[in-house]
Design an enzyme around this catalytic site. Structure first.
Site, PDB file in Angstrom:
ATOM      1  N   LYS A  13     128.089  46.539  23.842  1.00  0.00           N
ATOM      2  CA  LYS A  13     128.470  45.615  22.761  1.00  0.00           C
ATOM      3  C   LYS A  13     129.783  46.062  22.101  1.00  0.00           C
ATOM      4  CE  LYS A  13     124.670  46.388  20.444  1.00  0.00           C
ATOM      5  NZ  LYS A  13     123.984  47.383  21.311  1.00  0.00           N
ATOM      6  N   ARG A 161     128.205  60.893  18.861  1.00  0.00           N
ATOM      7  CA  ARG A 161     127.315  60.394  17.814  1.00  0.00           C
ATOM      8  C   ARG A 161     126.043  61.222  17.749  1.00  0.00           C
ATOM      9  NH1 ARG A 161     127.041  53.955  18.300  1.00  0.00           N
ATOM     10  NH2 ARG A 161     124.854  54.392  17.828  1.00  0.00           N
ATOM     11  N   ARG A 172     115.500  54.517  19.875  1.00  0.00           N
ATOM     12  CA  ARG A 172     116.350  53.323  19.703  1.00  0.00           C
ATOM     13  C   ARG A 172     115.980  52.244  20.712  1.00  0.00           C
ATOM     14  NH1 ARG A 172     121.899  56.242  20.205  1.00  0.00           N
ATOM     15  NH2 ARG A 172     122.786  54.125  20.233  1.00  0.00           N
TER      16      ARG A 172
HETATM   17  P1  AP5 Z   1     128.993  50.915  23.972  1.00  0.00           P
HETATM   18  O1  AP5 Z   1     129.965  49.792  24.106  1.00  0.00           O
HETATM   19  O2  AP5 Z   1     129.314  51.979  22.978  1.00  0.00           O
HETATM   20  O3  AP5 Z   1     127.513  50.344  23.793  1.00  0.00           O
HETATM   21  P2  AP5 Z   1     126.846  49.596  22.551  1.00  0.00           P
HETATM   22  O4  AP5 Z   1     126.051  48.466  23.081  1.00  0.00           O
HETATM   23  O5  AP5 Z   1     127.867  49.287  21.501  1.00  0.00           O
HETATM   24  O6  AP5 Z   1     125.867  50.743  22.098  1.00  0.00           O
HETATM   25  P3  AP5 Z   1     125.543  51.348  20.657  1.00  0.00           P
HETATM   26  O7  AP5 Z   1     124.902  52.679  20.874  1.00  0.00           O
HETATM   27  O8  AP5 Z   1     126.745  51.351  19.776  1.00  0.00           O
HETATM   28  O9  AP5 Z   1     124.512  50.332  20.172  1.00  0.00           O
HETATM   29  P4  AP5 Z   1     123.403  50.559  19.178  1.00  0.00           P
HETATM   30  O10 AP5 Z   1     122.976  49.156  19.088  1.00  0.00           O
HETATM   31  O11 AP5 Z   1     122.350  51.542  19.466  1.00  0.00           O
HETATM   32  O12 AP5 Z   1     124.151  51.300  17.980  1.00  0.00           O
HETATM   33  P5  AP5 Z   1     124.676  50.779  16.566  1.00  0.00           P
HETATM   34  O13 AP5 Z   1     125.885  51.569  16.245  1.00  0.00           O
HETATM   35  O14 AP5 Z   1     124.739  49.301  16.530  1.00  0.00           O
HETATM   36  O15 AP5 Z   1     128.835  51.576  25.424  1.00  0.00           O
HETATM   37  C1  AP5 Z   1     128.052  52.745  25.612  1.00  0.00           C
HETATM   38  C2  AP5 Z   1     128.714  53.667  26.663  1.00  0.00           C
HETATM   39  O16 AP5 Z   1     128.701  53.011  27.934  1.00  0.00           O
HETATM   40  C3  AP5 Z   1     130.192  53.991  26.383  1.00  0.00           C
HETATM   41  O17 AP5 Z   1     130.413  55.331  26.719  1.00  0.00           O
HETATM   42  C4  AP5 Z   1     130.983  53.058  27.297  1.00  0.00           C
HETATM   43  O18 AP5 Z   1     132.166  53.682  27.726  1.00  0.00           O
HETATM   44  C5  AP5 Z   1     130.015  52.848  28.458  1.00  0.00           C
HETATM   45  N1  AP5 Z   1     130.077  51.489  28.998  1.00  0.00           N
HETATM   46  C6  AP5 Z   1     130.109  50.334  28.297  1.00  0.00           C
HETATM   47  N2  AP5 Z   1     130.105  49.275  29.125  1.00  0.00           N
HETATM   48  C7  AP5 Z   1     130.051  49.782  30.389  1.00  0.00           C
HETATM   49  C8  AP5 Z   1     130.018  49.195  31.697  1.00  0.00           C
HETATM   50  N3  AP5 Z   1     130.046  47.862  31.870  1.00  0.00           N
HETATM   51  N4  AP5 Z   1     129.955  50.026  32.763  1.00  0.00           N
HETATM   52  C9  AP5 Z   1     129.936  51.371  32.592  1.00  0.00           C
HETATM   53  N5  AP5 Z   1     129.974  51.986  31.393  1.00  0.00           N
HETATM   54  C10 AP5 Z   1     130.025  51.210  30.296  1.00  0.00           C
HETATM   55  O19 AP5 Z   1     123.465  51.185  15.589  1.00  0.00           O
HETATM   56  C11 AP5 Z   1     123.190  52.549  15.275  1.00  0.00           C
HETATM   57  C12 AP5 Z   1     122.032  52.598  14.281  1.00  0.00           C
HETATM   58  O20 AP5 Z   1     122.410  51.908  13.070  1.00  0.00           O
HETATM   59  C13 AP5 Z   1     120.744  51.899  14.726  1.00  0.00           C
HETATM   60  O21 AP5 Z   1     119.925  52.738  15.521  1.00  0.00           O
HETATM   61  C14 AP5 Z   1     120.098  51.551  13.375  1.00  0.00           C
HETATM   62  O22 AP5 Z   1     119.494  52.674  12.795  1.00  0.00           O
HETATM   63  C15 AP5 Z   1     121.302  51.178  12.517  1.00  0.00           C
HETATM   64  N6  AP5 Z   1     121.626  49.734  12.563  1.00  0.00           N
HETATM   65  C16 AP5 Z   1     122.788  49.168  13.019  1.00  0.00           C
HETATM   66  N7  AP5 Z   1     122.755  47.842  12.887  1.00  0.00           N
HETATM   67  C17 AP5 Z   1     121.556  47.535  12.338  1.00  0.00           C
HETATM   68  C18 AP5 Z   1     120.916  46.305  11.964  1.00  0.00           C
HETATM   69  N8  AP5 Z   1     121.537  45.119  12.146  1.00  0.00           N
HETATM   70  N9  AP5 Z   1     119.669  46.364  11.446  1.00  0.00           N
HETATM   71  C19 AP5 Z   1     119.041  47.555  11.250  1.00  0.00           C
HETATM   72  N10 AP5 Z   1     119.584  48.752  11.583  1.00  0.00           N
HETATM   73  C20 AP5 Z   1     120.835  48.745  12.120  1.00  0.00           C
END
Ligand code: AP5
Length: 214
Positions: A13, A161, A172
């Site tokens: 994402k 992270r 998660r």
């Molecule tokens: P990346 O693009 O970083 O993946 P992502 O989907 O953004 O993953 P996140 O870990 O950021 O999502 P998340 O939903 O757990 O975390 P968030 O920060 O929202 O890609 C990952 C890796 O893969 C990278 O190294 C990239 O290079 C590689 N990659 C990407 N695409 C690829 C491909 N096609 N092929 C190969 N490699 C690839 O949330 C963190 C915490 O915040 C949550 O756990 C929760 O506690 C809280 N939180 C956030 N939002 C909310 C909400 N709305 N409600 C409640 N709690 C929330």
């Protein structure tokens, strides 16, 4: 144009949101990044959210809804935004629908990225980013062109992270299955959901999303 990028942790994402934001002059609204900034700054929100985030649990809906409602009112969102990590529960989606109606806005497309669990775990446990500009990398899947030097800004310090360790990643993924995956039928029923193959290389995923938006 207002978009939701949807998918489990590690689906890509953030990676795709950054690319689309640059190409289409949209604002990336990553609730995870907003929360991490709040934790780092020691704000009231950060203090409330930290324990949930460290445990890989979702932060309470009321905090997230208030955060997004205030953020999309900011002038920089006027040309359009990409939600990355929001909404994450049916309650958040319903609150988002209500606030968009009130503000005279709508979501044009919800794009879900599908990725196998094994790949998600590999992606998250190998992810790192530039400490200067935030550009994202991976130890095997997306290395900087020159080891130890950020492609985007030339920075030489990198971060991982705290929630990308194997145990928290499992929590998660569980939270995603229990609380977030039920949004797929919610958006399918509204007719706004489109699915892309998130297992494809990064550039191919971008192409798939661009063809959905065309
Ligand atoms: P990346 O693009 O970083 O993946 P992502 O989907 O953004 O993953 P996140 O870990 O950021 O999502 P998340 O939903 O757990 O975390 P968030 O920060 O929202 O890609 C990952 C890796 O893969 C990278 O190294 C990239 O290079 C590689 N990659 C990407 N695409 C690829 C491909 N096609 N092929 C190969 N490699 C690839 O949330 C963190 C915490 O915040 C949550 O756990 C929760 O506690 C809280 N939180 C956030 N939002 C909310 C909400 N709305 N409600 C409640 N709690 C929330």
């Amino acid at each position: 144009m207002n978009l939701i990028l949807f998918g489990p942790p590690g689906a890509g994402k953030g990676t795709q949101a950054k690319r689309l934001a640059e190409r289409h002059s949209l604002i990336q609204l990553s609730t995870g990044e907003m929360l991490r900034a709040a934790v780092a700054a020691g704000t009231g929100l950060g203090r409330k959210a930290k324990a949930n985030m460290d445990a890989g649990e979702l932060v309470p809906d009321d905090l997230m809804i208030a955060l997004i409602s205030a953020r999309i009112d900011a002038p920089d969102c006027a040309e359009g935004f990409i939600f990355d990590g929001f909404p994450r529960t049916v309650a958040q989606a319903e609150a988002l629908d209500a606030m968009l109606v009130e503000k005279g806005l709508s979501v044009d497309s919800v794009i879900a990225m599908e990725v196998d669990d094994e790949a998600l775990i590999e992606r998250l446990t190998g992810r790192f980013s530039c400490a200067e500009c935030g550009a994202g990398y991976h130890v095997t899947l997306q290395r900087p062109s020159v080891d130890g030097v950020c492609d985007r800004c030339g920075g030489k310090r990198f971060d991982r992270r705290a929630d990308d360790n194997a145990e928290t990643v499992r929590s998660r993924l569980l939270a995603y299955r229990r609380q977030t995956a039920p949004l797929l039928p919610y958006y399918r029923a509204k007719g706004t959901l489109q699915t892309v193959d998130g297992m494809a290389p990064i550039e191919d995923v971008t192409r798939q999303i661009e063809s959905v938006l065309a």
